[in-house]
Motif scaffolding. Structure first.
Motif, mmCIF file in Angstrom:
data_model
loop_
_atom_site.group_PDB
_atom_site.id
_atom_site.type_symbol
_atom_site.label_atom_id
_atom_site.label_comp_id
_atom_site.label_asym_id
_atom_site.label_seq_id
_atom_site.Cartn_x
_atom_site.Cartn_y
_atom_site.Cartn_z
ATOM 1 N N LEU A 214 0.835 -1.204 0.000
ATOM 2 C CA LEU A 214 0.000 0.000 0.000
ATOM 3 C C LEU A 214 0.868 1.253 0.000
ATOM 4 O O LEU A 214 0.613 2.214 -0.742
ATOM 5 C CB LEU A 214 -0.921 -0.006 1.219
ATOM 6 C CG LEU A 214 -1.792 1.241 1.417
ATOM 7 C CD1 LEU A 214 -2.709 1.462 0.220
ATOM 8 C CD2 LEU A 214 -2.605 1.127 2.708
ATOM 9 N N GLN A 215 1.911 1.253 0.815
ATOM 10 C CA GLN A 215 2.808 2.410 0.877
ATOM 11 C C GLN A 215 3.462 2.668 -0.474
ATOM 12 O O GLN A 215 3.556 3.811 -0.934
ATOM 13 C CB GLN A 215 3.880 2.163 1.945
ATOM 14 C CG GLN A 215 4.753 3.387 2.230
ATOM 15 C CD GLN A 215 5.792 3.085 3.297
ATOM 16 O OE1 GLN A 215 6.413 2.019 3.301
ATOM 17 N NE2 GLN A 215 5.981 4.019 4.214
ATOM 18 N N GLU A 221 1.476 6.964 -6.747
ATOM 19 C CA GLU A 221 0.460 7.946 -7.120
ATOM 20 C C GLU A 221 0.937 9.372 -6.845
ATOM 21 O O GLU A 221 0.542 10.306 -7.552
ATOM 22 C CB GLU A 221 -0.840 7.674 -6.368
ATOM 23 C CG GLU A 221 -1.519 6.354 -6.726
ATOM 24 C CD GLU A 221 -2.033 6.323 -8.152
ATOM 25 O OE1 GLU A 221 -2.106 7.396 -8.798
ATOM 26 O OE2 GLU A 221 -2.366 5.220 -8.636
ATOM 27 N N LEU A 222 1.765 9.530 -5.833
ATOM 28 C CA LEU A 222 2.307 10.854 -5.508
ATOM 29 C C LEU A 222 3.496 11.220 -6.395
ATOM 30 O O LEU A 222 4.082 12.285 -6.220
ATOM 31 C CB LEU A 222 2.733 10.893 -4.036
ATOM 32 C CG LEU A 222 1.594 10.878 -3.006
ATOM 33 C CD1 LEU A 222 2.150 10.703 -1.603
ATOM 34 C CD2 LEU A 222 0.765 12.161 -3.087
ATOM 35 N N LYS A 227 11.061 7.172 -3.423
ATOM 36 C CA LYS A 227 10.461 6.518 -2.264
ATOM 37 C C LYS A 227 9.843 5.172 -2.646
ATOM 38 O O LYS A 227 9.848 4.235 -1.842
ATOM 39 C CB LYS A 227 9.417 7.437 -1.630
ATOM 40 C CG LYS A 227 10.036 8.667 -0.971
ATOM 41 C CD LYS A 227 8.994 9.527 -0.285
ATOM 42 C CE LYS A 227 9.658 10.717 0.411
ATOM 43 N NZ LYS A 227 8.665 11.601 1.080
ATOM 44 N N VAL A 228 9.295 5.088 -3.852
ATOM 45 C CA VAL A 228 8.805 3.792 -4.331
ATOM 46 C C VAL A 228 9.949 2.779 -4.339
ATOM 47 O O VAL A 228 9.806 1.642 -3.890
ATOM 48 C CB VAL A 228 8.212 3.925 -5.757
ATOM 49 C CG1 VAL A 228 7.852 2.542 -6.302
ATOM 50 C CG2 VAL A 228 6.979 4.811 -5.749
ATOM 51 N N ASP A 230 12.654 2.840 -2.514
ATOM 52 C CA ASP A 230 13.060 2.504 -1.141
ATOM 53 C C ASP A 230 12.141 1.442 -0.537
ATOM 54 O O ASP A 230 12.607 0.534 0.159
ATOM 55 C CB ASP A 230 13.050 3.765 -0.274
ATOM 56 C CG ASP A 230 14.164 4.740 -0.643
ATOM 57 O OD1 ASP A 230 15.140 4.313 -1.292
ATOM 58 O OD2 ASP A 230 14.038 5.933 -0.299
ATOM 59 N N VAL A 231 10.839 1.561 -0.804
ATOM 60 C CA VAL A 231 9.898 0.563 -0.286
ATOM 61 C C VAL A 231 10.149 -0.784 -0.963
ATOM 62 O O VAL A 231 10.119 -1.833 -0.310
ATOM 63 C CB VAL A 231 8.439 1.017 -0.513
ATOM 64 C CG1 VAL A 231 7.471 -0.082 -0.067
ATOM 65 C CG2 VAL A 231 8.154 2.303 0.254
ATOM 66 N N LEU A 232 10.417 -0.771 -2.261
ATOM 67 C CA LEU A 232 10.691 -2.018 -2.974
ATOM 68 C C LEU A 232 11.956 -2.695 -2.458
ATOM 69 O O LEU A 232 12.036 -3.926 -2.417
ATOM 70 C CB LEU A 232 10.805 -1.748 -4.474
ATOM 71 C CG LEU A 232 9.461 -1.552 -5.189
ATOM 72 C CD1 LEU A 232 9.676 -0.972 -6.581
ATOM 73 C CD2 LEU A 232 8.703 -2.870 -5.276
ATOM 74 N N LEU A 233 12.938 -1.908 -2.056
ATOM 75 C CA LEU A 233 14.145 -2.493 -1.466
ATOM 76 C C LEU A 233 13.796 -3.265 -0.190
ATOM 77 O O LEU A 233 14.344 -4.341 0.065
ATOM 78 C CB LEU A 233 15.162 -1.386 -1.159
ATOM 79 C CG LEU A 233 15.960 -0.854 -2.354
ATOM 80 C CD1 LEU A 233 16.733 0.406 -1.975
ATOM 81 C CD2 LEU A 233 16.931 -1.921 -2.871
ATOM 82 N N LYS A 234 12.870 -2.725 0.598
ATOM 83 C CA LYS A 234 12.426 -3.423 1.809
ATOM 84 C C LYS A 234 11.672 -4.701 1.441
ATOM 85 O O LYS A 234 11.866 -5.759 2.052
ATOM 86 C CB LYS A 234 11.518 -2.517 2.642
ATOM 87 C CG LYS A 234 12.218 -1.317 3.267
ATOM 88 C CD LYS A 234 11.226 -0.488 4.065
ATOM 89 C CE LYS A 234 11.878 0.764 4.648
ATOM 90 N NZ LYS A 234 10.906 1.587 5.416
ATOM 91 N N LEU A 235 10.802 -4.612 0.431
ATOM 92 C CA LEU A 235 10.037 -5.785 0.021
ATOM 93 C C LEU A 235 10.953 -6.896 -0.494
ATOM 94 O O LEU A 235 10.740 -8.074 -0.201
ATOM 95 C CB LEU A 235 9.025 -5.381 -1.063
ATOM 96 C CG LEU A 235 7.796 -4.621 -0.562
ATOM 97 C CD1 LEU A 235 7.058 -3.952 -1.722
ATOM 98 C CD2 LEU A 235 6.847 -5.553 0.195
#
Length: 442
Positions: A214-215, A221-222, A227-228, A230-235
Motif C-alpha cells: 500500500l505504501q 500515485e504521488l 520513495k517507491v 526505497d519501499v521495494l528495497l524493503k520488500l
C-alpha cells in the motif's frame, strides 16, 4: 468466564479491505479493560437464558443452518422489551455475524450499527464492533464511513487509555480509505505512521507485507519514484518475491539508473525470477542497450524456444538484430528472413540486403533489396537502390550500378552517399575503359 470463552467464536473470518487483509475482532473483555470500564460506566450482565438462545443460534449457523439460526434470533428479538442493553447488543451482534457469514454485507452492517446504538455496553465490545463496521464499510466502498467508524473507535481508546498511541492497524485502514478516495497525501501520512510504529517497536513484530505494498502504491500515485524504490528495497529484502525484484529493476529504470536496473535484473535472472515472456524481453532489451547483444540474443532465443515469446515479427526481428550486432550474422539471416516474411512492409528485406552486402554476397544483396522495393513501405527506399548499386559495382556492372545510384540520389536519406559512390563508380568505369583501350591498342 463462560461468556468470554464463548465470545471468542464471534471472531469473523478475514475480510478483504482493499489491499489489506484484516480480521473482525473477537468481542472479548480482558482484565485491564474490564477494570477501566467499571470505573467509567455500569454495564448490565448477559443472563444465561439469553446466552443459551444465542448459543443455539450460533450452533445452527456453524452447522450451515442459517435460516434456522435466524428463526432462533427472531424469537429472541420478539422478547426485546425484556432484554437489557448488553443482551440486545449481543443479539444484534449475532445477527451481524450470521449475515456476514451469508455474505449479506449490507444487512451485517445494519445489524452491527444496532450493536453500538445499545448503551451501556462494554466499551471493548463497542470498539470491536466499530472496527468490524469500518472493515465492512471499506469492503463496500463506503470510505467516509470507514474513517468515521475508526475515529469513533479511537475516541473511546483515547478516553480509556490517553497515553496509548493509536494502533497501526487503525492507521492502515485509514490509509486504505484515503487511498481509495484518491487523497494520497493523507493516505501517505497514515501508512507512514503505521509502518514507522511497527518498524521502531521493540516487540519483534514485522511490518505486514501488504502495508508496504500500500505504501508503495501511494508513493507511486504521488509521483515519488525514489520513495517507491526505497519501499521495494524493503520488500525485496524482507519477502523475496520475484515480482518485487522485477518492480525494483523497473524503478531503477524510471530513475534512469540503468546500471542498477541491469544488475537487479541479472540477479533476478540468476534466481530464476525472470520467468515471463515480457520480463525476458525486457532483460534482453537491457542487455542490448548496455551493448551486450550476445546476452540479449541468448535470452531471446531461450524465451522463444521455451514458448514464453511468440515467433512473431517483433521478437524475431529483435533476435536477428541482436545476433547481427553480436557478429553472428550467419545465424541472424534465417531469423531475419522469417521475420521479413511476417512483415507487412519490405523493411526487413532491406535490412537483409545490407547484411548480405556486408558479407560480400552480392547476388543475395541485390535479390533481397529488390524484394524490399517490391514489397514497399520502406522508410528510405533510396537505401535499397544504393545497396543494389554497390553490389553491382562489386560485380563489375558499372552502368547498372550508376543507374541504381542515380535512383538513390532521388531520396534525401541516401542522396549524399549515392553521389559519393556515383563519382567513385564513374571513376572506376573510366579507368577500366582506359585500360581496355590501351589493351586493344597493344
Amino acid at each position: 468466564m463462560a461468556i468470554n470463552k464463548y465470545l471468542l467464536k464471534l471472531a469473523a473470518p478475514v475480510l478483504m479491505t482493499g489491499v489489506l487483509m484484516s480480521g473482525i475482532q473477537a468481542n472479548t473483555v480482558n482484565a485491564e479493560q474490564a477494570k477501566v470500564e467499571r470505573k467509567t460506566k455500569r454495564v448490565p450482565t448477559l443472563r444465561s437464558k439469553v446466552y443459551d438462545q444465542l448459543s443455539r443460534a450460533q450452533g445452527l449457523a456453524d452447522a450451515g443452518n442459517q435460516a434456522e439460526a435466524f428463526e432462533v434470533l427472531d424469537n429472541v428479538k420478539s422478547k426485546i422489551s425484556s432484554m437489557n442493553s448488553y443482551e440486545q447488543a449481543m443479539m444484534y451482534n449475532f445477527y451481524g455475524f450470521i449475515h456476514y457469514e451469508a455474505e449479506n454485507y449490507d444487512q451485517a452492517i445494519a445489524a452491527f450499527e444496532n450493536v453500538v446504538l445499545q448503551q451501556p455496553i462494554p466499551e471493548s465490545f463497542e470498539q470491536a464492533t466499530l472496527f468490524s463496521l469500518a472493515q465492512l464499510h471499506m469492503m463496500r466502498g463506503n470510505y467516509d464511513q470507514t474513517i468515521a467508524k475508526i475515529e469513533q473507535w479511537e475516541a473511546i481508546q483515547t478516553r480509556l487509555y490517553p497515553n496509548k498511541e493509536i494502533p497501526a492497524k487503525n492507521l492502515v485502514l485509514k490509509a486504505q480509505a484515503m487511498y481509495q478516495k484518491q487523497d494520497y497525501a493523507a493516505a501517505s501520512q497514515y501508512i507512514n505512521a503505521a509502518v514507522q510504529q511497527v518498524e521502531t517497536n521493540d516487540l519483534g513484530f514485522q511490518v505486514d507485507e501488504q502495508w508496504y505494498v500500500l505504501q508503495r502504491a501511494i508513493y507511486f500515485e504521488l509521483k515519488q519514484p525514489e520513495k517507491v524504490k526505497d519501499v521495494l528495497l524493503k520488500l525485496v529484502k524482507k519477502f523475496e518475491a520475484p515480482k518485487y525484484w522485477i518492480q525494483l529493476a523497473g524503478m531503477y529504470g524510471e530513475l534512469e539508473q540503468e546500471q542498477k536496473q541491469l544488475a537487479v535484473m541479472e540477479i533476478a535472472e540468476q534466481k530464476s525470477y525472470v520467468a515471463t515472456g515480457s520480463d525476458m524481453f525486457n532483460l534482453a532489451q537491457l542487455y542490448y542497450y548496455h551493448q551486450l547483444p550476445f546476452k540479449a540474443a541468448a535470452v531471446m532465443q531461450k524465451a522463444i524456444d521455451g514458448g514464453k515469446l511468440a515467433e512473431n515479427e517483433r521478437n524475431l526481428t529483435f533476435l536477428a538484430q541482436s545476433l547481427n550486432s553480436a557478429k553472428e550474422t550467419e545465424k541472424a539471416i534465417p531469423v531475419m528472413m522469417a521475420a521479413a516474411k511476417l512483415s507487412e512492409t519490405g523493411e526487413l528485406y532491406a535490412q537483409l540486403g545490407q547484411m548480405y552486402l556486408n558479407m560480400d554476397q552480392w547476388n543475395q544483396a541485390i535479390a533481397m533489396s529488390q524484394q524490399a522495393l517490391e514489397k514497399g513501405g520502406l522508410r528510405n527506399e533510396g537505401m535499397s537502390h544504393l545497396v543494389i548499386g554497390m553490389a553491382q559495382f562489386n560485380m563489375g556492372e558499372y552502368n547498372q550500378a550508376l543507374s541504381q545510384l542515380a535512383k538513390a540520389q532521388e531520396f534525401d536519406g541516401s542522396r549524399g552517399m549515392a553521389k559519393q559512390w556515383s563519382k567513385f563508380v564513374e571513376g572506376e568505369r573510366k579507368q577500366v575503359e582506359t585500360y581496355a583501350s590501351i589493351g586493344n591498342q597493344v
